[in-house]
Design a protein around this motif. Structure first.
Motif, PDB file in Angstrom:
ATOM      1  N   ILE A  45       0.863  -1.179   0.000  1.00 32.67           N
ATOM      2  CA  ILE A  45       0.000   0.000   0.000  1.00 32.67           C
ATOM      3  C   ILE A  45       0.895   1.221   0.000  1.00 32.67           C
ATOM      4  N   GLY A  46       0.729   2.096  -0.980  1.00 30.13           N
ATOM      5  CA  GLY A  46       1.577   3.273  -1.085  1.00 30.13           C
ATOM      6  C   GLY A  46       0.895   4.516  -0.556  1.00 30.13           C
ATOM      7  N   CYS A  47       1.706   5.481  -0.169  1.00 29.79           N
ATOM      8  CA  CYS A  47       1.205   6.759   0.326  1.00 29.79           C
ATOM      9  C   CYS A  47       1.688   7.869  -0.595  1.00 29.79           C
ATOM     10  N   GLY A  48       0.757   8.675  -1.126  1.00 27.75           N
ATOM     11  CA  GLY A  48       1.121   9.762  -2.014  1.00 27.75           C
ATOM     12  C   GLY A  48       1.654  10.969  -1.251  1.00 27.75           C
ATOM     13  N   LEU A  49       2.218  11.925  -1.989  1.00 30.97           N
ATOM     14  CA  LEU A  49       2.816  13.106  -1.371  1.00 30.97           C
ATOM     15  C   LEU A  49       1.779  13.987  -0.692  1.00 30.97           C
ATOM     16  N   ILE A  78      -1.001  -0.793  -4.892  1.00 28.11           N
ATOM     17  CA  ILE A  78       0.122  -1.042  -5.800  1.00 28.11           C
ATOM     18  C   ILE A  78       0.345  -2.541  -5.950  1.00 28.11           C
ATOM     19  N   ASN A  79       0.606  -2.976  -7.156  1.00 24.39           N
ATOM     20  CA  ASN A  79       0.866  -4.384  -7.436  1.00 24.39           C
ATOM     21  C   ASN A  79       2.023  -4.889  -6.586  1.00 24.39           C
ATOM     22  N   ALA A  80       1.811  -6.018  -5.894  1.00 29.94           N
ATOM     23  CA  ALA A  80       2.816  -6.540  -4.963  1.00 29.94           C
ATOM     24  C   ALA A  80       4.099  -6.962  -5.663  1.00 29.94           C
ATOM     25  N   ASP A  81       3.999  -7.468  -6.891  1.00 32.67           N
ATOM     26  CA  ASP A  81       5.203  -7.848  -7.626  1.00 32.67           C
ATOM     27  C   ASP A  81       6.093  -6.624  -7.850  1.00 32.67           C
ATOM     28  N   LEU A  82       5.472  -5.504  -8.243  1.00 36.30           N
ATOM     29  CA  LEU A  82       6.238  -4.291  -8.502  1.00 36.30           C
ATOM     30  C   LEU A  82       6.889  -3.774  -7.227  1.00 36.30           C
ATOM     31  N   VAL A  83       6.149  -3.809  -6.126  1.00 39.14           N
ATOM     32  CA  VAL A  83       6.712  -3.371  -4.850  1.00 39.14           C
ATOM     33  C   VAL A  83       7.900  -4.248  -4.465  1.00 39.14           C
ATOM     34  N   ALA A  84       7.755  -5.563  -4.646  1.00 41.71           N
ATOM     35  CA  ALA A  84       8.834  -6.479  -4.284  1.00 41.71           C
ATOM     36  C   ALA A  84      10.098  -6.194  -5.095  1.00 41.71           C
ATOM     37  N   GLY A  85       9.934  -5.939  -6.383  1.00 41.15           N
ATOM     38  CA  GLY A  85      11.088  -5.637  -7.231  1.00 41.15           C
ATOM     39  C   GLY A  85      11.790  -4.363  -6.812  1.00 41.15           C
ATOM     40  N   GLU A  86      11.000  -3.323  -6.556  1.00 42.68           N
ATOM     41  CA  GLU A  86      11.572  -2.042  -6.135  1.00 42.68           C
ATOM     42  C   GLU A  86      12.198  -2.153  -4.743  1.00 42.68           C
ATOM     43  N   MET A  87      11.557  -2.927  -3.856  1.00 40.46           N
ATOM     44  CA  MET A  87      12.086  -3.102  -2.502  1.00 40.46           C
ATOM     45  C   MET A  87      13.419  -3.838  -2.542  1.00 40.46           C
ATOM     46  N   ALA A  88      13.514  -4.866  -3.368  1.00 38.79           N
ATOM     47  CA  ALA A  88      14.755  -5.620  -3.488  1.00 38.79           C
ATOM     48  C   ALA A  88      15.896  -4.720  -3.958  1.00 38.79           C
ATOM     49  N   ALA A  89      15.615  -3.859  -4.929  1.00 41.73           N
ATOM     50  CA  ALA A  89      16.644  -2.946  -5.427  1.00 41.73           C
ATOM     51  C   ALA A  89      17.045  -1.938  -4.354  1.00 41.73           C
ATOM     52  N   ALA A  90      16.054  -1.392  -3.632  1.00 38.75           N
ATOM     53  CA  ALA A  90      16.345  -0.381  -2.615  1.00 38.75           C
ATOM     54  C   ALA A  90      17.163  -0.955  -1.464  1.00 38.75           C
ATOM     55  N   LEU A  91      16.927  -2.228  -1.134  1.00 33.12           N
ATOM     56  CA  LEU A  91      17.637  -2.872  -0.033  1.00 33.12           C
ATOM     57  C   LEU A  91      18.955  -3.510  -0.475  1.00 33.12           C
ATOM     58  N   ARG A  92      19.246  -3.427  -1.775  1.00 33.60           N
ATOM     59  CA  ARG A  92      20.431  -4.087  -2.337  1.00 33.60           C
ATOM     60  C   ARG A  92      20.437  -5.570  -1.968  1.00 33.60           C
ATOM     61  N   ALA A  93      19.308  -6.176  -2.193  1.00 33.18           N
ATOM     62  CA  ALA A  93      19.122  -7.580  -1.814  1.00 33.18           C
ATOM     63  C   ALA A  93      20.001  -8.494  -2.661  1.00 33.18           C
ATOM     64  N   GLU A  94      20.362  -9.621  -2.078  1.00 33.40           N
ATOM     65  CA  GLU A  94      21.130 -10.630  -2.795  1.00 33.40           C
ATOM     66  C   GLU A  94      20.256 -11.366  -3.797  1.00 33.40           C
ATOM     67  N   LYS A  95      18.979 -11.554  -3.438  1.00 27.96           N
ATOM     68  CA  LYS A  95      18.042 -12.252  -4.309  1.00 27.96           C
ATOM     69  C   LYS A  95      16.648 -11.663  -4.150  1.00 27.96           C
TER      70      LYS A  95
END
Length: 304
Positions: free
Chosen positions: A181-185, A192-209
Motif C-alpha cells: 500500500i503506497g502513500c502519495g505526497l 500497488i501491485n505486490a510484484d512491482l513493490v517487491a522488485g523495487e524493494m529488493a533494489a532499494a535494499l540491495r538484496a542478494e536475491k
C-alpha cells in the motif's frame, strides 16, 4: 541409519549456500496458492524463521488479490480490471487497505511468530516506506488507433522506496512483512501491485536475491518446457513467440526492475511446493527459473 546419513548429506549440501548468504538480504514476494492453503502457509512461515535463525535476512512483500476479490464480492461491489490492474475507487481502496494492511498482514506476522520468529508488519504508509503515485494506464482506441489514458482510480505505482525502517528492524533480528500500500505526497493511499513493490524493494535494499512465489513451475518456452536459467535479454523474444503471456508479463517486468536496480539474481518459483524457498536457496539445482541480467535488454513489450 541410511535415513539419518541422508539428512546429514542434505545439511552439507546447504552449507555453502548458508555461508554465501549469511548476513545478506533476500526479498520474497509471497502470494498465490501459498497464501491460501493452510499447510503451505505453515511451511512458508517455517522457511522464513529458519532463514532468519541461520543469519539470512528475509523481507516479505505479500499480495492478496483473491482475498480482496472475495471481500468485495461479500460487500456486493464489482471492480473491473484493465490490463490486469484493479480499478480502485475510494470505497474499494478502503477494502484493499483493510484486507492487505489488516487481516492478511497480521495473519502472516502471527504465523511467523508462532514458529519462533519475530515478525513485524508494515504498510507503505509507515515511515513513508512506499511513496506512491497514480498509475497511468495507456490503451489504444480500436476506432481511432490513437493512445488513450485510462483512469484506474487509486491504482498506483512506486515513486520511491525509503527502506530505512526495514533495514533497522532487520538488523534488530525482526522479520519485516510488508503490505503493498503506497502513500502519495498529499496523503493519498494507493493500491500497488505486490510484484512491482517487491522488485523495487529488493533494489532499494540491495538484496542478494528476489524470489517470486507463483502458481506455476516457472518461466516456460514456446514448447511448454521449464527454463531453469534465463537471461533478461531473452525475455522480449519469449513474449514475441507467445511463450510469456498474461500475468507472467508484469511479474517479469518486476524481475527486470530488480535486476536493473542491482539485484544479482531473481527467481520465479512454484509456491505450491512445500518449502519452495528452502529448495531454491539451499540446493544445488534449485527449482523454477533463475533470471540474471546477462546482456543488455529491453523491457517486456507494452511496459515502460
Amino acid at each position: 541409519m541410511k535415513t539419518t546419513i541422508e539428512k546429514a548429506r542434505i545439511l552439507m549440501e546447504a552449507l555453502p549456500y548458508i555461508r554465501r548468504f549469511f548476513g545478506r538480504t533476500i526479498v520474497i514476494k509471497y502470494g498465490g496458492h501459498a497464501m491460501a492453503d493452510e499447510n503451505l502457509k505453515e511451511r512458508f512461515a517455517q522457511d522464513v524463521v529458519l532463514l532468519k535463525y541461520i543469519g539470512i535476512n528475509p523481507v516479505i512483500v505479500h499480495g492478496g488479490g483473491p482475498q480482496i476479490g472475495r471481500m468485495l464480492k461479500l460487500l456486493g461491489k464489482d471492480t473491473p480490471f484493465i490490463q490486469g490492474i484493479r480499478v480502485t475507487d475510494a470505497e474499494t481502496m478502503d477494502v484493499v487497505e483493510m484486507v492487505l494492511g489488516g487481516k492478511l498482514n497480521k495473519e502472516i506476522v502471527a504465523n511467523i511468530n508462532r514458529f519462533g520468529g519475530r515478525a513485524i508488519g508494515f504498510s507503505g504508509k509507515d515511515d513513508h516506506l512506499i511513496v506512491g503515485r497514480k498509475l497511468e494506464l495507456r490503451v489504444v482506441n480500436p476506432e481511432t488507433l490513437a493512445p488513450e489514458i485510462i483512469d484506474a482510480g487509486l491504482a498506483g505505482e512506486v515513486a520511491e522506496i525509503h527502506p530505512e525502517i526495514v533495514s533497522l528492524v532487520s538488523r534488530e533480528n525482526f522479520i519485516p512483512v510488508i503490505a503493498p500500500i503506497g502513500c502519495g505526497l498529499q496523503g493519498e493511499t494507493y493500491n500497488i501491485n505486490a510484484d512491482l513493490v517487491a522488485g523495487e524493494m529488493a533494489a532499494a535494499l540491495r538484496a542478494e536475491k528476489l524470489i517470486l512465489l507463483t502458481d506455476v513451475e516457472g518461466v516456460k518456452n514456446s514448447q511448454g518446457e521449464l527454463i531453469s536459467k534465463l537471461e533478461a535479454s531473452s525475455i522480449p523474444k519469449l513474449v514475441e513467440e507467445g511463450a510469456i503471456t498474461g500475468g507472467m508479463i508484469p511479474k517479469l517486468n518486476c524481475c527486470l526492475k530488480a535486476l536493473q536496480g542491482g539485484v544479482p539474481k531473481v527467481h520465479v518459483i512454484d509456491g505450491r511446493m512445500e518449502h519452495a524457498c528452502l529448495l531454491e536457496i539451499f540446493t544445488d539445482h534449485g527449482i523454477g527459473t533463475e533470471i540474471t541480467m546477462g546482456k543488455p535488454h529491453e523491457n517486456v513489450a507494452g511496459m515502460d
